[in-house]
Design a protein around this motif. Structure first.
Motif, PDB file in Angstrom:
ATOM      1  N   GLY A  44      43.019  48.254  47.662  1.00 46.77           N
ATOM      2  CA  GLY A  44      42.715  49.229  46.622  1.00 46.77           C
ATOM      3  C   GLY A  44      41.606  48.744  45.703  1.00 46.77           C
ATOM      4  O   GLY A  44      40.675  49.494  45.377  1.00 46.77           O
ATOM      5  N   PHE A  45      41.668  47.486  45.279  1.00 48.19           N
ATOM      6  CA  PHE A  45      40.603  46.930  44.448  1.00 48.19           C
ATOM      7  C   PHE A  45      39.300  46.801  45.233  1.00 48.19           C
ATOM      8  O   PHE A  45      38.214  47.064  44.701  1.00 48.19           O
ATOM      9  CB  PHE A  45      41.026  45.559  43.902  1.00 48.19           C
ATOM     10  N   PHE A  46      39.409  46.377  46.489  1.00 45.28           N
ATOM     11  CA  PHE A  46      38.228  46.205  47.335  1.00 45.28           C
ATOM     12  C   PHE A  46      37.471  47.515  47.492  1.00 45.28           C
ATOM     13  O   PHE A  46      36.251  47.572  47.293  1.00 45.28           O
ATOM     14  CB  PHE A  46      38.677  45.676  48.701  1.00 45.28           C
ATOM     15  N   TYR A  47      38.171  48.583  47.830  1.00 38.57           N
ATOM     16  CA  TYR A  47      37.545  49.897  47.965  1.00 38.57           C
ATOM     17  C   TYR A  47      37.187  50.499  46.607  1.00 38.57           C
ATOM     18  O   TYR A  47      36.119  51.110  46.447  1.00 38.57           O
ATOM     19  CB  TYR A  47      38.480  50.847  48.710  1.00 38.57           C
ATOM     20  N   GLY A  48      38.097  50.356  45.652  1.00 36.29           N
ATOM     21  CA  GLY A  48      37.868  50.974  44.349  1.00 36.29           C
ATOM     22  C   GLY A  48      36.624  50.470  43.648  1.00 36.29           C
ATOM     23  O   GLY A  48      35.939  51.219  42.946  1.00 36.29           O
ATOM     24  N   GLY A  49      36.315  49.190  43.848  1.00 41.64           N
ATOM     25  CA  GLY A  49      35.120  48.654  43.213  1.00 41.64           C
ATOM     26  C   GLY A  49      33.832  49.121  43.841  1.00 41.64           C
ATOM     27  O   GLY A  49      32.767  49.062  43.209  1.00 41.64           O
ATOM     28  N   MET A  50      33.901  49.629  45.071  1.00 39.81           N
ATOM     29  CA  MET A  50      32.693  50.034  45.790  1.00 39.81           C
ATOM     30  C   MET A  50      32.255  51.463  45.489  1.00 39.81           C
ATOM     31  O   MET A  50      31.080  51.798  45.673  1.00 39.81           O
ATOM     32  CB  MET A  50      32.918  49.908  47.301  1.00 39.81           C
ATOM     33  N   VAL A  51      33.184  52.314  45.079  1.00 42.62           N
ATOM     34  CA  VAL A  51      32.834  53.719  44.865  1.00 42.62           C
ATOM     35  C   VAL A  51      32.241  53.916  43.481  1.00 42.62           C
ATOM     36  O   VAL A  51      32.187  52.997  42.662  1.00 42.62           O
ATOM     37  CB  VAL A  51      34.071  54.627  45.048  1.00 42.62           C
ATOM     38  N   ARG A 215      32.478  48.678  40.163  1.00 43.45           N
ATOM     39  CA  ARG A 215      32.991  47.391  39.707  1.00 43.45           C
ATOM     40  C   ARG A 215      32.900  46.358  40.840  1.00 43.45           C
ATOM     41  O   ARG A 215      33.816  46.218  41.633  1.00 43.45           O
ATOM     42  CB  ARG A 215      34.460  47.515  39.284  1.00 43.45           C
ATOM     43  N   VAL A 216      31.806  45.615  40.902  1.00 38.58           N
ATOM     44  CA  VAL A 216      31.702  44.565  41.911  1.00 38.58           C
ATOM     45  C   VAL A 216      32.774  43.497  41.671  1.00 38.58           C
ATOM     46  O   VAL A 216      33.278  42.867  42.605  1.00 38.58           O
ATOM     47  CB  VAL A 216      30.289  43.941  41.913  1.00 38.58           C
ATOM     48  N   THR A 217      33.171  43.337  40.406  1.00 33.13           N
ATOM     49  CA  THR A 217      34.248  42.387  40.099  1.00 33.13           C
ATOM     50  C   THR A 217      35.558  42.807  40.766  1.00 33.13           C
ATOM     51  O   THR A 217      36.351  41.958  41.181  1.00 33.13           O
ATOM     52  CB  THR A 217      34.448  42.276  38.593  1.00 33.13           C
ATOM     53  N   TYR A 218      35.811  44.124  40.863  1.00 34.12           N
ATOM     54  CA  TYR A 218      36.995  44.605  41.585  1.00 34.12           C
ATOM     55  C   TYR A 218      36.912  44.229  43.065  1.00 34.12           C
ATOM     56  O   TYR A 218      37.916  43.884  43.688  1.00 34.12           O
ATOM     57  CB  TYR A 218      37.111  46.132  41.460  1.00 34.12           C
TER      58      TYR A 218
END
Length: 422
Positions: A44-51, A215-218
């Motif tokens: 979720g964080f991996f994908y969420g940070g990309m959108v 969020r690249v940090t996400y």
């Protein structure tokens, strides 16, 4: 998962057989189950940070809600379809195990005789959870939430469960062919990758594809959680605290590191920046590719698998026809292709020295049967996963339209679907 050294004198998971559970194996598998579940929030964080910023919550929620919906679905019928008595080697009979009936702590799965059957079933539930969540990256920022829920239910029942049964059930078609898939190249990554491509094709392009990751940090956080959880994913697939688990943990570590390093340097060679995003994607590609091979190959071969898979996925991401097919987060190029490369290279490098339980060694050892079987199954799984997933998208769309309206898409799914925003 399919080729472990076990003492079959213990018998199968049937009544009347006294189990000989090992407390160390049980403790490890409880931890491994928790680690695999952690991968889904990590995704979720991996994908969420990309959108884009207006779709972060909705994208992350699509992963989190899979933990809720698929857990119940697995208990009710999914486990039985995957691991119930085989029907033609294609699917399990779910009637015996509805609502986890006869899935308790006093019996065991025949390939995991030292842990309770209930623990085995719950460990497998975590694989079923993350698989449809992986698909979400392809149609990010444009799918209706309730239609997505219907799709993941049908996907688990009609795509994931049959592939799991064929690959990991002792009477499954692929298992009987001698296919080696240690922890999910077929059922998880190939199925998700091809479903992602089908979804991207069916839903069409986003109205606005020009955005920067929110969020690249996400993404960095998500990669760390995925990598950490993947040790449970792969090493847990040894079903015990043993040497095979250590081997799988080791190959997972070096495969991911080699792929991340290769992705970064390959970008630099091609006049692109050595980016945090690229490093994270490379690591995940390596984790995907080593998954089917983790308990069958040596550490040097794991490094090679990580490097090769990273280069192939990197090239495909760069060359993918994004103007025609909007796989928003490159799920097919990374998970689908990574899974296929891993399956093929398992057929090349699988070694009896690493896992004496395997019947046929890889191509590099002068044996051809395993590699040819892997090529055949790769084609079958690819066609099945893509066609069935496309049909499911079509059916779901008839019941509940998949695509949000243009207005809601431009507003963002966080606000239009969930009434929330960053």
């Amino acid at each position: 998962m399919s080729c472990l050294i076990v003492d079959f004198s213990f018998g199968k998971s049937v009544s009347g057989v006294t189990p000989k559970f090992d407390t160390g194996d049980t403790a490890w598998m409880i931890v491994a189950s928790a680690l695999v579940l952690l991968m889904t929030p990590g995704l979720g964080f991996f994908y969420g940070g990309m959108v884009g910023k207006k779709n972060v919550i909705s994208t992350m929620l699509q992963s989190y809600v899979a933990m809720v919906v698929v857990t119940i679905l697995w208990v009710v019928i999914g486990y039985g379809l995957s691991f119930g008595d085989s029907i033609g080697g294609i699917i399990g009979n779910p009637l015996k195990n509805l609502f986890f009936n006869q899935v308790g702590t006093s019996s065991f799965w025949e390939l995991a005789p030292t842990i309770p059957l209930l623990l085995f079933a719950l460990f497998q539930a975590k694989f079923a959870i993350i698989t449809p969540a992986l698909v979400t990256g392809a149609f990010a920022e444009r799918i209706r939430f309730w239609s997505y829920l219907l799709f993941i239910v049908l996907f688990v029942l009609l795509v994931y469960a049959p592939l799991t049964h064929m690959a990991w059930h002792p009477n499954g078609l692929f298992f009987k062919l001698g296919i080696l898939d240690f922890a999910g190249g077929i059922a998880v990554h190939m199925s998700a990758g091809w479903a992602a491509l089908a979804g991207a094709l069916f839903l069409g392009k986003r109205k606005d594809v020009s955005h920067n990751p929110a969020r690249v940090t996400y993404v960095l956080l998500g990669t760390g959680l995925l990598w950490f959880g993947w040790f449970g994913f792969n090493a847990g697939s040894a079903f015990g605290a043993n040497g095979l688990a250590v081997q799988a943990l080791s190959t997972t570590t070096v495969g991911a590191a080699a792929a991340a390093m290769t992705w970064g340097f390959f970008d630099k060679i091609n006049s692109r920046k050595f980016s945090a995003l690229g490093l994270c994607i490379g690591a995940v590609v390596g984790l995907v590719a080593i998954t089917p091979a983790a308990g069958f190959v040596s550490i040097p071969h794991a490094i090679f698998i990580g490097m090769v898979s990273s280069i192939i996925s990197n090239i495909l991401v760069a060359k993918f026809p994004k103007g025609k097919i909007d796989d928003a987060l490159d799920v097919f190029s990374c998970h689908g292709v990574g899974g296929m490369v891993g399956m093929l290279l398992t057929g090349v490098f699988a070694s009896k020295e690493i896992n004496p339980a395997i019947e046929h060694q890889g191509l590099i050892f002068g044996e051809y049967r395993l590699f040819l079987s892997h090529v055949f199954v790769l084609v079958v799984v690819s066609v099945f996963s893509f066609v069935m997933s496309y049909v499911l998208f079509y059916v779901v769309n008839l019941i509940s339209p998949l695509r949000v309206s243009e207005e809601r898409e431009m507003l963002g799914l966080d606000l239009s679907q969930h009434g929330e925003y960053l």
